[in-house]
Design a protein around this motif. Structure first.
Motif, PDB file in Angstrom:
ATOM      1  N   HIS B  84      -2.108  33.339 -11.058  1.00 27.73           N
ATOM      2  CA  HIS B  84      -1.985  33.522  -9.610  1.00 27.73           C
ATOM      3  C   HIS B  84      -0.655  32.976  -9.074  1.00 27.73           C
ATOM      4  CE1 HIS B  84      -6.473  34.440  -8.562  1.00 27.73           C
ATOM      5  NE2 HIS B  84      -5.882  35.375  -9.239  1.00 27.73           N
ATOM      6  N   ASP B  85      -0.195  31.863  -9.641  1.00 32.24           N
ATOM      7  CA  ASP B  85       1.110  31.336  -9.215  1.00 32.24           C
ATOM      8  C   ASP B  85       2.228  32.339  -9.468  1.00 32.24           C
ATOM      9  OD1 ASP B  85       0.065  29.028  -8.329  1.00 32.24           O
ATOM     10  OD2 ASP B  85       0.789  27.758  -9.962  1.00 32.24           O
ATOM     11  N   ILE B  87       2.074  35.452  -9.303  1.00 32.67           N
ATOM     12  CA  ILE B  87       2.044  36.476  -8.238  1.00 32.67           C
ATOM     13  C   ILE B  87       2.854  35.973  -7.050  1.00 32.67           C
ATOM     14  CG2 ILE B  87       0.596  37.761  -6.615  1.00 32.67           C
ATOM     15  CD1 ILE B  87      -1.731  37.449  -8.547  1.00 32.67           C
ATOM     16  N   ILE B  88       2.539  34.758  -6.627  1.00 30.92           N
ATOM     17  CA  ILE B  88       3.181  34.173  -5.450  1.00 30.92           C
ATOM     18  C   ILE B  88       4.685  34.035  -5.661  1.00 30.92           C
ATOM     19  CG2 ILE B  88       3.113  32.243  -3.809  1.00 30.92           C
ATOM     20  CD1 ILE B  88       0.336  33.584  -4.398  1.00 30.92           C
ATOM     21  N   LYS B 139     -14.032  20.508  -7.551  1.00 29.04           N
ATOM     22  CA  LYS B 139     -13.213  19.734  -6.605  1.00 29.04           C
ATOM     23  C   LYS B 139     -11.743  19.776  -7.011  1.00 29.04           C
ATOM     24  CE  LYS B 139     -15.682  16.147  -4.161  1.00 29.04           C
ATOM     25  NZ  LYS B 139     -16.012  14.713  -4.125  1.00 29.04           N
ATOM     26  N   ILE B 141     -10.195  22.123  -8.747  1.00 30.43           N
ATOM     27  CA  ILE B 141      -9.591  23.438  -8.475  1.00 30.43           C
ATOM     28  C   ILE B 141      -9.364  23.612  -6.983  1.00 30.43           C
ATOM     29  CG2 ILE B 141      -9.559  25.785  -9.404  1.00 30.43           C
ATOM     30  CD1 ILE B 141     -12.383  25.441 -10.387  1.00 30.43           C
ATOM     31  N   ARG B 142     -10.319  23.160  -6.216  1.00 24.55           N
ATOM     32  CA  ARG B 142     -10.167  23.225  -4.758  1.00 24.55           C
ATOM     33  C   ARG B 142      -8.907  22.486  -4.333  1.00 24.55           C
ATOM     34  NH1 ARG B 142     -13.502  21.321   0.323  1.00 24.55           N
ATOM     35  NH2 ARG B 142     -11.629  20.061   0.398  1.00 24.55           N
ATOM     36  N   CYS B 145      -5.827  24.521  -5.165  1.00 28.72           N
ATOM     37  CA  CYS B 145      -5.646  25.568  -4.134  1.00 28.72           C
ATOM     38  C   CYS B 145      -5.054  24.982  -2.866  1.00 28.72           C
ATOM     39  CB  CYS B 145      -6.973  26.217  -3.748  1.00 28.72           C
ATOM     40  SG  CYS B 145      -7.698  27.206  -5.023  1.00 28.72           S
ATOM     41  N   MET B 146      -5.620  23.868  -2.433  1.00 25.07           N
ATOM     42  CA  MET B 146      -5.145  23.272  -1.184  1.00 25.07           C
ATOM     43  C   MET B 146      -3.688  22.843  -1.312  1.00 25.07           C
ATOM     44  SD  MET B 146      -7.371  23.760   1.030  1.00 25.07           S
ATOM     45  CE  MET B 146      -6.354  23.051   2.328  1.00 25.07           C
ATOM     46  N   GLU B 148      -1.432  24.232  -3.197  1.00 22.11           N
ATOM     47  CA  GLU B 148      -0.616  25.446  -3.149  1.00 22.11           C
ATOM     48  C   GLU B 148      -0.528  25.982  -1.725  1.00 22.11           C
ATOM     49  OE1 GLU B 148       1.044  26.556  -5.636  1.00 22.11           O
ATOM     50  OE2 GLU B 148       0.065  25.861  -7.473  1.00 22.11           O
ATOM     51  N   ILE B 149      -1.662  25.932  -1.029  1.00 21.86           N
ATOM     52  CA  ILE B 149      -1.679  26.422   0.351  1.00 21.86           C
ATOM     53  C   ILE B 149      -0.763  25.574   1.223  1.00 21.86           C
ATOM     54  CG2 ILE B 149      -3.146  26.531   2.421  1.00 21.86           C
ATOM     55  CD1 ILE B 149      -5.401  27.547   0.490  1.00 21.86           C
ATOM     56  N   ARG B 150      -0.838  24.269   1.034  1.00 20.57           N
ATOM     57  CA  ARG B 150       0.030  23.358   1.774  1.00 20.57           C
ATOM     58  C   ARG B 150       1.497  23.675   1.491  1.00 20.57           C
ATOM     59  NH1 ARG B 150      -2.605  18.352  -0.142  1.00 20.57           N
ATOM     60  NH2 ARG B 150      -4.535  18.828   0.942  1.00 20.57           N
ATOM     61  N   TYR B 152       2.789  26.395   0.419  1.00 22.95           N
ATOM     62  CA  TYR B 152       3.130  27.695   0.993  1.00 22.95           C
ATOM     63  C   TYR B 152       3.345  27.583   2.503  1.00 22.95           C
ATOM     64  CZ  TYR B 152       2.980  32.735   1.682  1.00 22.95           C
ATOM     65  OH  TYR B 152       3.299  34.021   1.995  1.00 22.95           O
ATOM     66  N   HIS B 153       2.477  26.789   3.124  1.00 23.41           N
ATOM     67  CA  HIS B 153       2.546  26.621   4.574  1.00 23.41           C
ATOM     68  C   HIS B 153       3.846  25.931   5.002  1.00 23.41           C
ATOM     69  CE1 HIS B 153       0.979  26.101   8.603  1.00 23.41           C
ATOM     70  NE2 HIS B 153       1.273  24.826   8.556  1.00 23.41           N
ATOM     71  N   ARG B 167       1.929  14.543  -1.215  1.00 21.10           N
ATOM     72  CA  ARG B 167       0.571  15.092  -1.024  1.00 21.10           C
ATOM     73  C   ARG B 167       0.422  16.444  -1.717  1.00 21.10           C
ATOM     74  NH1 ARG B 167      -2.124  15.931   4.602  1.00 21.10           N
ATOM     75  NH2 ARG B 167      -4.120  16.248   3.539  1.00 21.10           N
TER      76      ARG B 167
END
Lengths: 323, 323
Positions: B84-85, B87-88, B139, B141-142, B145-146, B148-150, B152-153, B167
């Motif tokens: 998935h990474d 892809i991004i 937890k 994996i969650r 994800c978080m 990566e989302i951070r 990305y954000h 973080r």
């Protein structure tokens, strides 16, 4: 939650509770993240899978808290697959709301789907369900992925036959219906034959549901439905109506259009009329009817109770959505 | 598996077993699917996470079969995140092999990552691990994800400070190292203080590992490394070297380049030299050293045994990779 449950206030109330559990489980320390998925969760669709889980559980011992959490888990899984499907299909709207991939980009949507998937595993691991629940759930998601991979792999292949189509939709759609019904019954302590019966009910409803969905792409005469068929055709996804029609397409009338570099609205209209001409619609309807009939035969074997009546009415409503 | 383990034949042998379990678990009825992910699994990288899991488990009772399966699960999870990474990041190559997203398209890669994720959950549910293992894994994996989302954000936000960076990497990288060490020790029945100690070891190694990775983007003088920095900058990912340098960029020399619509090789060279000028490299090295020092202090607290010696040597090797 749309108006689908308006005549069943108790189901509606329970689904509202399920939704509130989902909303609690998308809360993270990142405000922006929660805000980006909240509208998608809020809109929510029909919530068929959690509803079916709860209805099946009512045939056994109904531990509300456990069941609501399990139902929320299944719906969360379903939401995860929708977020990723929207990436693949490049969908702009879902349930009247802009999709996450369209609003925030495909990259972001990959992670959102991953998060929802992980969070659903997390939710189930919080309760003392047996590990075999986890196994069933992970198998079902694996099946969904494989169904999608198969579907993707067979794009643009006009030799996709009915057998392959059945295999694809049984994995990508029916698997989660099977899981919803059977895990609900099992967790409520129903005996094995009831659990298996619910598995068959789920399978037949799921299959009928998907076949009808694919049919509506070609029979709905609204602009929206036509667009959906156009998208499917352009992306090379050939579903049952066109598979049946292609079998009769001796003069390659459909095949020639499909082989064009790109096709416009008129081409799509032409394909739709050819599908009708070659019996694609009628034959697909028959397949849907066969699954529906089997679903009702199986439902009839359930012990009589209120949930059985509701289930019958709901399936009736679902099956006769639009054609 | 690269030459990383060449001096440790026993570890190498065990990792080969772990890899064979992974290969068995990507087998499906769809030949094309297996063929598409086999080269990616085959190449395999250093397999650090399963190696760490197995080394930690050796401090307790070592049930080979259980441990290998657990190690394979963790590596499978890691592979899912890599797919998935890619892809991004729009990566074309990984570990000398063309990435799945580049070879088969982003759509296909979404499903491959999903499949690997589900399959890892499936693998763990086959054994009678306790549900709390599942909880820990989900937890972790969650968290990934978080992270990566951070990340990305916060793209293109030059105000990303050190705290935010820490973080992000503690979630996206260190979490899986923490999990690998602590789940290995725990499953082997080590006492709680050893499990916690391994958690700290995993955290510090993971942090040092990621900081060094980000550092190598700017210090390696090969073409490849330059390209990696260029990609990160273009995609708006600002890591520690540039974060430190921006703090000293009073005349906006770096900021002005970053604000350009697009920047070429010369711009990247300029940024790299400015990062050096403003102490970004030195300061980042110090951060890496601090985490490394803590990792070694923690490793020293472990009871003496062969695995402890191997662990020390491996961390030494990993930390001094290239700078």
């Amino acid at each position: 939650m749309s108006n689908f449950w308006i005549d069943y206030p108790q189901v509606l109330e329970e689904l509202t509770t399920v939704k509130s559990i989902i909303k609690k489980n998308i809360k993270t320390s990142e405000k922006h993240f929660e805000e980006s998925i909240a509208p998608f969760v809020e809109q929510g669709g029909k919530m068929l899978r959690p509803a079916f889980l709860l209805l099946a559980a009512k045939f056994g011992e109904y531990d509300e808290k456990k069941m609501y959490n399990l139902a929320a888990t299944i719906e969360m899984l379903h939401l995860a697959t929708l977020v990723h499907d929207d990436i693949i299909d490049d969908s702009e709207m879902r349930r009247g709301v802009e999709t996450i991939q369209s609003k925030y980009g495909k990259e972001y949507a990959v992670y959102v789907g991953d998060f929802l998937l992980c969070q659903s595993v997390n939710m189930i691991s919080k309760y003392d369900y047996k590990m075999d629940k986890m196994r069933k759930i992970s198998k079902a998601i694996r099946n969904i992925c494989m169904g999608e991979i198969r579907q993707y792999h067979f794009r643009y292949i006009r030799k996709v036959d009915i057998r392959k189509y059945i295999r694809i939709i049984s994995a990508k759609t029916a698997a989660l219906f099977v899981l919803s019904f059977s895990i609900g019954a099992e967790e409520a302590g129903c005996n094995e034959s009831i659990v298996r019966l619910f598995g068959r009910i789920g399978y037949n409803i799921g299959m009928a549901f998907q076949v009808i969905d694919d049919l509506l792409d070609y029979t709905g005469d609204t602009e929206k439905l036509g667009k959906s068929a156009q998208m499917d055709l352009k992306q090379g996804y050939y579903t049952l109506p066109i598979i049946f029609a292609l079998e009769e397409d001796k003069n390659r009338e459909i095949a020639n259009i499909l082989e064009k570099e790109s096709f416009d609205d008129d081409d799509v209209k032409k394909i739709i009329s050819l599908i009708k001409k070659y019996g694609g619609i009628e034959k697909t309807k028959k397949v849907a009817d066969r699954y529906t009939k089997r679903a009702f035969e199986n439902i009839d074997k359930l012990p009589d109770c209120e949930s059985k009546d509701i289930l019958k009415q709901i399936v009736e409503k679902l099956i006769h959505r639009n054609y």
